[in-house]
Every structure is written in C-alpha cells, then in structure tokens.
Design a protein around this motif. Structure first.
Motif, PDB file in Angstrom:
ATOM      1  N   ALA A 228       0.821  -1.211   0.000  1.00 58.53           N
ATOM      2  CA  ALA A 228       0.000   0.000   0.000  1.00 58.53           C
ATOM      3  C   ALA A 228       0.855   1.261   0.000  1.00 58.53           C
ATOM      4  O   ALA A 228       0.577   2.223  -0.725  1.00 58.53           O
ATOM      5  N   MET A 229       1.906   1.260   0.797  1.00 58.79           N
ATOM      6  CA  MET A 229       2.738   2.453   0.919  1.00 58.79           C
ATOM      7  C   MET A 229       3.471   2.771  -0.380  1.00 58.79           C
ATOM      8  O   MET A 229       3.519   3.916  -0.830  1.00 58.79           O
ATOM      9  N   SER A 230       4.047   1.748  -1.005  1.00 57.68           N
ATOM     10  CA  SER A 230       4.895   1.973  -2.175  1.00 57.68           C
ATOM     11  C   SER A 230       4.105   2.206  -3.451  1.00 57.68           C
ATOM     12  O   SER A 230       4.689   2.531  -4.490  1.00 57.68           O
ATOM     13  N   PHE A 231       2.796   2.059  -3.407  1.00 58.12           N
ATOM     14  CA  PHE A 231       1.953   2.335  -4.570  1.00 58.12           C
ATOM     15  C   PHE A 231       2.210   3.751  -5.096  1.00 58.12           C
ATOM     16  O   PHE A 231       2.169   4.006  -6.306  1.00 58.12           O
ATOM     17  N   ALA A 232       2.509   4.681  -4.189  1.00 60.13           N
ATOM     18  CA  ALA A 232       2.690   6.087  -4.574  1.00 60.13           C
ATOM     19  C   ALA A 232       4.128   6.434  -4.937  1.00 60.13           C
ATOM     20  O   ALA A 232       4.381   7.508  -5.495  1.00 60.13           O
ATOM     21  N   ALA A 350       7.445  -6.648  -0.829  1.00 58.21           N
ATOM     22  CA  ALA A 350       6.173  -5.921  -0.824  1.00 58.21           C
ATOM     23  C   ALA A 350       6.278  -4.616  -1.607  1.00 58.21           C
ATOM     24  O   ALA A 350       5.396  -4.291  -2.416  1.00 58.21           O
ATOM     25  N   THR A 351       7.343  -3.856  -1.378  1.00 58.86           N
ATOM     26  CA  THR A 351       7.480  -2.580  -2.081  1.00 58.86           C
ATOM     27  C   THR A 351       7.782  -2.787  -3.560  1.00 58.86           C
ATOM     28  O   THR A 351       7.431  -1.941  -4.391  1.00 58.86           O
ATOM     29  N   PHE A 352       8.436  -3.893  -3.895  1.00 58.61           N
ATOM     30  CA  PHE A 352       8.628  -4.248  -5.305  1.00 58.61           C
ATOM     31  C   PHE A 352       7.272  -4.386  -5.989  1.00 58.61           C
ATOM     32  O   PHE A 352       7.028  -3.811  -7.060  1.00 58.61           O
ATOM     33  N   MET A 353       6.368  -5.122  -5.355  1.00 61.86           N
ATOM     34  CA  MET A 353       5.038  -5.314  -5.933  1.00 61.86           C
ATOM     35  C   MET A 353       4.251  -4.004  -5.951  1.00 61.86           C
ATOM     36  O   MET A 353       3.559  -3.685  -6.924  1.00 61.86           O
ATOM     37  N   LEU A 357       2.800  -2.151  -9.197  1.00 63.11           N
ATOM     38  CA  LEU A 357       1.350  -1.979  -9.234  1.00 63.11           C
ATOM     39  C   LEU A 357       0.978  -0.510  -9.404  1.00 63.11           C
ATOM     40  O   LEU A 357       0.111  -0.166 -10.221  1.00 63.11           O
ATOM     41  N   GLY A 358       1.647   0.366  -8.643  1.00 60.18           N
ATOM     42  CA  GLY A 358       1.350   1.791  -8.735  1.00 60.18           C
ATOM     43  C   GLY A 358       1.623   2.356 -10.115  1.00 60.18           C
ATOM     44  O   GLY A 358       0.800   3.084 -10.685  1.00 60.18           O
ATOM     45  N   GLY A 359       2.784   2.018 -10.674  1.00 60.68           N
ATOM     46  CA  GLY A 359       3.122   2.515 -12.002  1.00 60.68           C
ATOM     47  C   GLY A 359       2.222   1.946 -13.082  1.00 60.68           C
ATOM     48  O   GLY A 359       1.763   2.673 -13.971  1.00 60.68           O
ATOM     49  N   TYR A 360       1.938   0.641 -12.999  1.00 65.30           N
ATOM     50  CA  TYR A 360       1.130  -0.008 -14.035  1.00 65.30           C
ATOM     51  C   TYR A 360      -0.316   0.486 -14.013  1.00 65.30           C
ATOM     52  O   TYR A 360      -0.877   0.846 -15.055  1.00 65.30           O
ATOM     53  N   VAL A 361      -0.909   0.507 -12.826  1.00 64.74           N
ATOM     54  CA  VAL A 361      -2.309   0.940 -12.718  1.00 64.74           C
ATOM     55  C   VAL A 361      -2.457   2.398 -13.140  1.00 64.74           C
ATOM     56  O   VAL A 361      -3.386   2.763 -13.871  1.00 64.74           O
ATOM     57  N   THR A 362      -1.533   3.240 -12.700  1.00 62.70           N
ATOM     58  CA  THR A 362      -1.612   4.663 -13.045  1.00 62.70           C
ATOM     59  C   THR A 362      -1.441   4.877 -14.542  1.00 62.70           C
ATOM     60  O   THR A 362      -2.202   5.622 -15.173  1.00 62.70           O
ATOM     61  N   ASP A 363      -0.456   4.217 -15.129  1.00 67.21           N
ATOM     62  CA  ASP A 363      -0.140   4.429 -16.542  1.00 67.21           C
ATOM     63  C   ASP A 363      -1.196   3.841 -17.472  1.00 67.21           C
ATOM     64  O   ASP A 363      -1.488   4.400 -18.535  1.00 67.21           O
ATOM     65  N   ASN A 364      -1.803   2.718 -17.079  1.00 65.29           N
ATOM     66  CA  ASN A 364      -2.682   1.998 -17.994  1.00 65.29           C
ATOM     67  C   ASN A 364      -4.174   2.166 -17.724  1.00 65.29           C
ATOM     68  O   ASN A 364      -4.987   1.890 -18.611  1.00 65.29           O
ATOM     69  N   PHE A 365      -4.544   2.600 -16.518  1.00 62.88           N
ATOM     70  CA  PHE A 365      -5.968   2.696 -16.192  1.00 62.88           C
ATOM     71  C   PHE A 365      -6.387   4.083 -15.709  1.00 62.88           C
ATOM     72  O   PHE A 365      -7.455   4.574 -16.064  1.00 62.88           O
ATOM     73  N   LEU A 366      -5.540   4.717 -14.896  1.00 58.79           N
ATOM     74  CA  LEU A 366      -5.944   5.981 -14.287  1.00 58.79           C
ATOM     75  C   LEU A 366      -5.628   7.192 -15.154  1.00 58.79           C
ATOM     76  O   LEU A 366      -6.211   8.258 -14.960  1.00 58.79           O
TER      77      LEU A 366
END
Length: 410
Positions: A228-232, A350-353, A357-366
C-alpha cells in the motif's frame, strides 16, 4: 527472547556518531535527488516504477545475505565496505546522463544500502540494554539525523541562485558531496567498537527466523502495508518535477523541515517507547504516512510539499526509532542482523510489488484523462490504502511488557 539476558552495553563514541552523521548526510542527498535526476534525464512513469521496484528488491532482499554475514563476521567491516562502494557509485553518477546508466547506478546505490543497513541497525543493538533500547536508539538516530539536516542546508545554500530549469547538471555538485561524505563515513566506521560475533561457522537457516510467531505476524502485516505504501512511490517525483517544476533549493528547503521534524521525533519517540510500549509508536508511524499523498495531490507550490514533509518527518522519525527497536526486541542477541534483514527483505518484496502496481495501474488505467489526473488518482488511492493497512499494526504483539516500563508512565 532477547530480554532474558540484560547484557552490558557499549558506550557510544565519537566515531559512532561521526559515522552516522556523515552517512546520513550522504544518504539524504541521494534519497532526495536521485529520483529527480532520473526524471531530469528522461525516465518515464513506467520506467520509474520498474526502477523503484528494482531498487526495492536490491536494497531489501539482499539484506538476507548481508545480515547473516554480519552476524557471523561482524558489523564494522560491512559498514565500511558499503560506504566505500556507495561513494564510488554516487561519484560515477556525476559523469553520466544516459537514462539506462543512471538507472543502473541507482540500483547499485540500493545494493550498497543493503550492505550498510543490517550492519548499522545491528550495531546499534550493541549499545543498548533491553530496558533502555528505545531511548538509546532514538538518541543515536536523532544525532545521526543532524547529517541530513546539514546536507539539506548545504543543498539549499549552493542552489539558491539557480537560474532556469532543473537539468542533470544541477545535481552534480550535490552528488559529489554525497560521494565524499559516504567515504568519510566509511573511514570513521573503521574506528567503531562492536561486540564480537559468536556465530562464526554457523549456516543460515531461515526456518529459525520464520518459526518465531511474533515476528511472522509482524512480517505479514508489514507486507500488506508495504504494498500500500509503495503504490505512490513512482508518482511523487513527477509531481515535484513536472507539475510543480521545483528548483533544487526548494527541494532542499522543504527537506530541511523534514529532517528537523524527523530528528525531533526520533529523539523523543525512543523515550516514549520505553514508557508506553513499542506498538503505539509503530502504529502512529505507519498511519501518519497516509497524509503525504494527499498533500501532493493538492499542492500548487513548494510550501504545500513542505507542510507534508514536516508531518512526514514526525512519522519517519518514529518509524526509524520504532522499527529497529521492535525487531531487536524479538531477536536473539546472536541473530539480530538476520532478523533485521529478514524484515527488510520481506518488506522489499512488498514494495517491489507496490511500485510495479502503482506505475502499471496509473499508466494503464488511471491516466486515460491525462497523465497528471492519473497520477493524482493514484496518490489518492495510496493515501486510503496507507491508512487502512496502517490500522493492521494494532494486531502485532507488544514486545515491551508493562512491568518493565518506566514508573513515570504507570
């Protein structure tokens, strides 16, 4: 359990404090400016997520290896090796601007930190007893943090008259200073006193570590929070460079506030842990991290980021004191570095994931409505996740029983 034997503590020396101050000076410059350098040389959002993920793995997973070697061979030599190598790699960044080389060298810096971190954290345990652990680690960490404060004041001073846009050239003097101070820290570390290892010849058996039920519960919670933390994490540099177009002196200015609040927090959160227990401070240090992404969403100038950094400084200070203290409480004396490394290795996965996740979701969906809108949405999601998963730390075991706390807290 580590509290069963109250072994005598070593007395902190000038070499110990000097190593901490010089090392923190170097690391704070790298921590603040390397990701901004990456953006300045042309790294994209997707590339940044991969880079941050690779850094997380390199910085954390390798600590399992280094941590066990530290327990067997000693702390001082690994602090020195890590610091010397870090100085060489950071110095190399002065001479390159190609995105690929910058990314590779940044991963090299992360590997150096994976050597230093378990050795330094374990070394601090040599200077504590069970009943004074929080206060002593807090005091040493707070004094070491003056290096970060000094680094940001220096960065502010030398960049105050910056003219024009921030370019790779803007970072070179700061990187050179970081490299020099890392080597100074390595030299000073050779004069540190440490307790001898009694693990020579023993093989690493992770089953011993993960058989500890209290540690296992903490690791599970930390994994969830780490994602959760590293998503940003891949998103922050783009707010600073692309949205706000901050100058180096502005980054240095808000970093001064962050370092000052962190130093204050480390000094007093250590004492607080010895009075009210470890868990309340751990919980506070995690939940308060939810504030930062929200400030970045609404920020229109550097002062908004500064307000975020002041609050974050209190949280990071509490984290830097409570995290090692909690793990050292759990660990047998002869396996402190291994326990610390296991924690950071799991957190690294965890921060690897979370980074990916943060980069992929932001770039491809958000980002369908624009890159900035996508980044803002990603930051808001991260804030909510940080708060909710931070509450999970109420489930960890308390390692400092009421009977051992200072009478003033009763």
């Amino acid at each position: 359990m580590s509290e069963e034997i109250e072994e005598p503590a070593l007395i902190p020396s000038k070499a110990l404090y000097g190593t901490g101050v010089a090392g923190t000076f170097s690391d704070s410059i790298a921590h603040r400016y390397l990701s901004l350098l990456a953006v300045a040389v042309g790294v994209t959002v997707s590339q940044m997520s991969y880079l941050r993920a690779a850094e997380s793995l390199s910085r954390n997973i390798l600590q399992l290896l280094w941590g066990r070697l530290v327990d067997r061979k000693g702390k001082r030599i690994f602090i020195a090796i890590g610091r010397f190598l870090n100085g060489i790699i950071v110095a190399s960044l002065v001479f390159v601007e190609a995105p690929v080389w910058v990314m590779l060298l940044m991963i090299g810096v992360a590997i150096c930190w994976s050597i230093i971190t378990p050795a330094w954290s374990s070394l601090l345990g040599d200077y504590t007893t069970y009943s004074s652990r929080g206060a002593v680690i807090g005091r040493i960490s707070a004094l070491s943090q003056t290096g970060s404060l000094g680094a940001m004041i220096v960065a502010f001073t030398i960049s105050l008259n910056q003219v024009g846009e921030t370019t790779p050239e803007s970072f070179k003097l700061l990187l050179a200073l970081s490299a020099v101070m890392s080597i100074v820290s390595g030299i000073l570390s050779l004069f540190i006193e440490e307790k001898p290892s009694n693990q020579e010849g023993r093989e690493l058996d992770l089953r011993i570590v993960f058989r500890d039920l209290r540690l296992r519960r903490y690791l599970i919670v930390n994994v969830v929070y780490g994602i959760a933390m590293s998503f940003a994490w891949p998103l922050f540099p783009f707010i600073i460079v692309d949205k706000l177009s901050l100058k180096i002196w502005q980054v240095a200015a808000y970093s001064v506030f962050s370092a000052a609040s962190s130093m204050f927090s480390q000094r007093y959160s250590g004492k607080l842990m010895d009075r009210i227990g470890r868990r309340p401070v751990v919980v506070f240090s995690r939940i308060i991290m939810a504030v930062s992404p929200l400030f970045y969403v609404v920020a229109t100038d550097w002062t908004h980021v500064a307000m975020s950094e002041i609050i974050m400084g209190f949280g990071m200070g509490a984290w830097m004191s409570s995290g090692p203290t909690y793990i050292i409480d759990l660990a047998p004396v002869e396996m402190r570095a291994t326990y610390l490394a296991a924690n950071t290795a799991v957190f690294g996965v965890a921060t690897f994931m979370g980074n990916l996740l943060g980069g992929y979701v932001t770039d491809n969906f958000l980002a369908v409505g624009g890159a900035l809108q996508g980044i803002n949405m990603g930051l808001m999601i991260s804030a909510g996740l940080r708060f909710l998963t931070g509450l999970l730390f109420f489930l960890i075991h308390e390692t400092y029983p009421t009977s051992k706390r200072e009478p003033s807290a009763q």
